[in-house]
Design a protein around this motif. Structure first.
Motif, short mmCIF file in Angstrom:
data_model
loop_
_atom_site.label_atom_id
_atom_site.label_comp_id
_atom_site.label_asym_id
_atom_site.label_seq_id
_atom_site.Cartn_x
_atom_site.Cartn_y
_atom_site.Cartn_z
N CYS A 51 0.84 -1.20 0.00
CA CYS A 51 0.00 0.00 0.00
C CYS A 51 0.87 1.25 0.00
O CYS A 51 1.76 1.38 0.83
N CYS A 55 -6.26 -1.29 -0.10
CA CYS A 55 -5.62 -1.71 1.14
C CYS A 55 -6.69 -1.70 2.23
O CYS A 55 -7.30 -0.66 2.50
N ALA A 98 -6.16 -2.19 5.32
CA ALA A 98 -5.64 -1.65 6.58
C ALA A 98 -6.04 -0.19 6.73
O ALA A 98 -6.45 0.24 7.81
N CYS A 99 -5.94 0.59 5.65
CA CYS A 99 -6.28 2.01 5.75
C CYS A 99 -7.42 2.39 4.81
O CYS A 99 -7.77 3.57 4.71
N GLU A 145 -0.02 4.18 0.85
CA GLU A 145 -0.42 5.06 1.96
C GLU A 145 0.24 4.64 3.27
O GLU A 145 0.79 5.45 3.99
N CYS A 146 0.15 3.36 3.59
CA CYS A 146 0.61 2.94 4.92
C CYS A 146 1.71 1.86 4.82
O CYS A 146 2.15 1.33 5.84
ZN LIG Z 1 -2.86 1.04 3.45
#
Ligand SMILES: [Zn+2]
Length: 112
Positions: free
Chosen positions: A60, A100, A102-103, A62-63
């Motif tokens: 990802c 993703c 997760a985020c 982003e994270c």
């Molecule tokens: Zn993410």
């Protein structure tokens, strides 16, 4: 046409041999650059194609989480299962190739 004149297939006018050699040299230099660029693009497309087949190889942006990245269709199904698929997230997943979980960031890997 005199003996010194050569016709190159992609040039209409016959030219003298010196000019023709120069034009040929130029063409092969251009082709070399062009080939290199094509090879780079093919490599990028191959990486992209394998990422599209296998979401687990993608991280990802982003994270930086690699463990919760899914292809958009799979991510949408998981989100729907959890009751988290909204119109907005469905639109985003439709535009991007990966998500993703997760985020909850959807993205399309670029491989630049
Ligand atoms: Zn993410």
């Amino acid at each position: 046409m005199s003996d010194d004149e050569i016709t190159l297939p992609w040039i209409d006018e016959p030219m003298d041999s010196e000019e023709a050699i120069e034009a040929l040299g130029q063409a092969s230099i251009d082709d070399g650059d062009h080939l290199e660029e094509l090879e780079t693009r093919i490599e990028r497309l191959e990486r992209r194609a394998s990422a599209l087949e296998d979401g687990s190889s993608v991280e990802c942006p982003e994270c930086d989480d690699g463990g919760n990245v899914y292809k958009a269709g799979v991510g949408a199904a998981k989100l729907a299962n959890d009751g988290g698929l909204t119109d907005g997230s469905a639109d985003a997943l439709n535009r991007e190739s990966h998500v993703c979980l997760a985020c909850h960031e959807s993205f399309t890997p670029t491989f630049e």
